[in-house]
Design an enzyme around this catalytic site. Structure first.
Site, PDB file in Angstrom:
ATOM      1  N   THR A 161      41.380  47.799  40.161  1.00  0.00           N
ATOM      2  CA  THR A 161      40.980  47.642  41.523  1.00  0.00           C
ATOM      3  C   THR A 161      41.318  48.458  42.427  1.00  0.00           C
ATOM      4  O   THR A 161      42.508  49.344  42.176  1.00  0.00           O
ATOM      5  CB  THR A 161      41.741  46.165  42.067  1.00  0.00           C
TER       6      THR A 161
ATOM      7  N   ASP B 186      42.734  48.372  45.004  1.00  0.00           N
ATOM      8  CA  ASP B 186      43.750  48.161  46.006  1.00  0.00           C
ATOM      9  C   ASP B 186      45.064  48.422  45.377  1.00  0.00           C
ATOM     10  O   ASP B 186      46.208  48.262  46.233  1.00  0.00           O
ATOM     11  CB  ASP B 186      43.690  46.502  46.401  1.00  0.00           C
TER      12      ASP B 186
ATOM     13  N   GLY C 213      36.290  42.875  42.673  1.00  0.00           N
ATOM     14  CA  GLY C 213      35.508  43.945  43.276  1.00  0.00           C
ATOM     15  C   GLY C 213      35.600  45.076  42.263  1.00  0.00           C
ATOM     16  O   GLY C 213      36.364  45.271  41.371  1.00  0.00           O
TER      17      GLY C 213
ATOM     18  N   ARG D 235      42.793  44.070  51.404  1.00  0.00           N
ATOM     19  CA  ARG D 235      42.791  42.758  52.132  1.00  0.00           C
ATOM     20  C   ARG D 235      44.494  42.211  52.196  1.00  0.00           C
ATOM     21  O   ARG D 235      44.528  41.815  53.322  1.00  0.00           O
ATOM     22  CB  ARG D 235      42.171  41.694  51.353  1.00  0.00           C
TER      23      ARG D 235
ATOM     24  N   ASP E  44      44.080  40.643  40.269  1.00  0.00           N
ATOM     25  CA  ASP E  44      44.924  39.504  40.119  1.00  0.00           C
ATOM     26  C   ASP E  44      44.098  38.279  40.096  1.00  0.00           C
ATOM     27  O   ASP E  44      44.554  37.265  39.402  1.00  0.00           O
ATOM     28  CB  ASP E  44      46.110  39.420  41.147  1.00  0.00           C
TER      29      ASP E  44
ATOM     30  N   ASP F   2      47.340  46.757  43.858  1.00  0.00           N
ATOM     31  CA  ASP F   2      48.318  45.392  44.030  1.00  0.00           C
ATOM     32  C   ASP F   2      48.584  44.741  42.887  1.00  0.00           C
ATOM     33  O   ASP F   2      48.973  43.599  43.252  1.00  0.00           O
ATOM     34  CB  ASP F   2      47.774  44.833  45.213  1.00  0.00           C
TER      35      ASP F   2
ATOM     36  N   ARG G 215      32.466  37.452  42.001  1.00  0.00           N
ATOM     37  CA  ARG G 215      33.582  36.638  42.304  1.00  0.00           C
ATOM     38  C   ARG G 215      33.154  35.119  42.052  1.00  0.00           C
ATOM     39  O   ARG G 215      32.514  34.664  42.775  1.00  0.00           O
ATOM     40  CB  ARG G 215      34.212  36.821  43.797  1.00  0.00           C
TER      41      ARG G 215
HETATM   42  O1  F6P Z   1      38.554  44.894  45.442  1.00  0.00           O
HETATM   43  C1  F6P Z   1      39.265  44.776  46.552  1.00  0.00           C
HETATM   44  C2  F6P Z   1      38.421  44.874  47.633  1.00  0.00           C
HETATM   45  O2  F6P Z   1      37.870  46.154  47.997  1.00  0.00           O
HETATM   46  C3  F6P Z   1      39.700  44.765  48.883  1.00  0.00           C
HETATM   47  O3  F6P Z   1      39.900  45.967  49.329  1.00  0.00           O
HETATM   48  C4  F6P Z   1      38.742  44.267  50.048  1.00  0.00           C
HETATM   49  O4  F6P Z   1      39.302  43.220  50.963  1.00  0.00           O
HETATM   50  C5  F6P Z   1      37.591  43.361  49.063  1.00  0.00           C
HETATM   51  O5  F6P Z   1      37.834  43.855  47.707  1.00  0.00           O
HETATM   52  C6  F6P Z   1      36.240  43.189  49.722  1.00  0.00           C
HETATM   53  O6  F6P Z   1      35.736  42.376  48.696  1.00  0.00           O
HETATM   54  P1  F6P Z   1      34.184  42.074  48.908  1.00  0.00           P
HETATM   55  O7  F6P Z   1      33.308  43.294  48.606  1.00  0.00           O
HETATM   56  O8  F6P Z   1      33.837  40.987  47.759  1.00  0.00           O
HETATM   57  O9  F6P Z   1      33.877  41.658  50.444  1.00  0.00           O
END
Ligand code: F6P
Length: 329
Positions: free
Chosen positions: A133, A135, A18, A179, A110, A137, A79
């Site tokens: 990120t 998050d 992300g 997430r 991660d 995390d 991704r």
């Molecule tokens: O990058 C982290 C994040 O924003 C999470 O908080 C979230 O669950 C996820 O990415 C969403 O990913 P995408 O935009 O690929 O749906």
């Protein structure tokens, strides 16, 4: 932590997973510090997808002008589930050979670092990571690039929601990103004066939360804000609202903040962190350190082995959940 023997003359940089506000500031720092060390930089587009598909172009000092204030990532991101396969990783090495790339800098979370760790283990490609990120995390780093901006974006929205919640005497459930992580929820909950915070790794007890909300109404409270992280189990904002409706008769309104939290101009905290981490990443790579990410520990930066960061879990600050309840009486 591992060490490599390569003389670093040309590196590749990619952003992966992300996007996070501040990634551009990190790219800028890597390119410009590398330039000061006579190291060339190649930009790899769309993370591991660009590595597999040979999407590589030189990044010069002027290519990173005027980006420190921009959200998103000029390198684009992605991704790649394909990169989970060893044979695909082996293929991607060809891209590095084609462009004479001696080492890599990976800005991501991660999942991205798991890929980087595998490239070192399987092909001895020296890589240093920069945690980017929203998050927050990543184990071993108290802050990740993008988190501060995301928290402030969410907080701005919550403050606005509070105005209308207060005017109508309403209960609102606001769902924030995360997430597997409750960092954004805990921070915006405490900073936004939330009555309840629900996080994936917390001990959610909806009955007790409902009792507290009903009790606060009896004592004269007219509106409440409940924060939930998207990864909250069981259920997210809509399930929580259903449970509250069934068990209390209160009819909460729902607001899901979603990807708005990923965009926007980075805060000064994220720009400074990204600039420092970018400089430290190229410095470490050129000195022979690799298979690590640059973590932050208060005012200091430190080396965190990928192995550690990708196998240990960083727990949400659950003490914020309790403190919010006490402060929201
Ligand atoms: O990058 C982290 C994040 O924003 C999470 O908080 C979230 O669950 C996820 O990415 C969403 O990913 P995408 O935009 O690929 O749906």
């Amino acid at each position: 932590m591992a060490q490599h023997q390569k003389k670093i003359s040309r590196i590749g940089i990619y952003t992966s997973g992300g996007d996070a506000p501040g990634m551009n500031a990190a790219i800028r720092a890597v390119v410009r510090v590398a330039h000061s060390m006579n190291i060339e930089v190649m930009g790899i587009s769309q993370g591991y997808i660009g590595l597999i598909e040979n999407r590589v172009a030189p990044l010069n000092i002027r290519d990173v002008a005027n980006i420190i204030q921009r959200g998103g990532t000029i390198l684009k991101t992605g991704r790649s589930t394909d990169f989970h396969k060893p044979e695909v990783r082996a293929r991607s090495i060809e891209t590095l050979k084609t462009h004479n790339i001696d080492g890599l800098i990976c800005v991501g979370g991660d999942g991205s670092f798991r890929g980087a760790h595998a490239l070192w283990n399987e092909h001895k490609i020296p890589i240093v990571g920069i945690p980017g990120t929203i998050d927050n995390d990543i184990f071993g780093s108290d802050l990740t690039i993008g988190f501060d901006t995301a928290v402030n974006t969410a907080l701005d929205a919550i403050d606005k929601i509070r105005d209308t919640a207060d005017s109508h005497d309403r209960v609102f459930i606001v769902e924030v990103m995360g997430r597997n992580s409750g960092f954004i929820a805990c921070h915006v909950g405490l900073a936004g004066g939330a009555e309840e915070i629900f996080v994936p790794d917390g001990n959610t007890n909806i009955e007790k939360s409902i009792d507290r909300i009903k009790d606060s109404i009896k004592k004269g409270k007219r509106s409440s804000i409940l924060i939930t992280a998207e990864g909250q189990k069981p259920g997210r904002a809509y399930d929580l609202a259903d449970a509250i409706r069934k068990k209390s008769g209160i009819d909460p309104k729902i607001c899901i903040l979603g990807h708005i939290q990923r965009g926007g101009s980075p805060t000064s905290v994220d720009r400074v962190l990204a600039s420092r981490m970018g400089a430290a990443a190229i410095d470490n790579l050129s000195k022979g350190f690799c298979d690590i990410l640059i973590g932050s520990d208060g005012p200091n930066l430190l080396q965190v082995p990928f192995e550690l960061a990708t196998t240990k879990e960083k727990r949400s600050p659950l003490e914020y959940v309790q403190l919010s309840q006490i402060l929201a009486i």
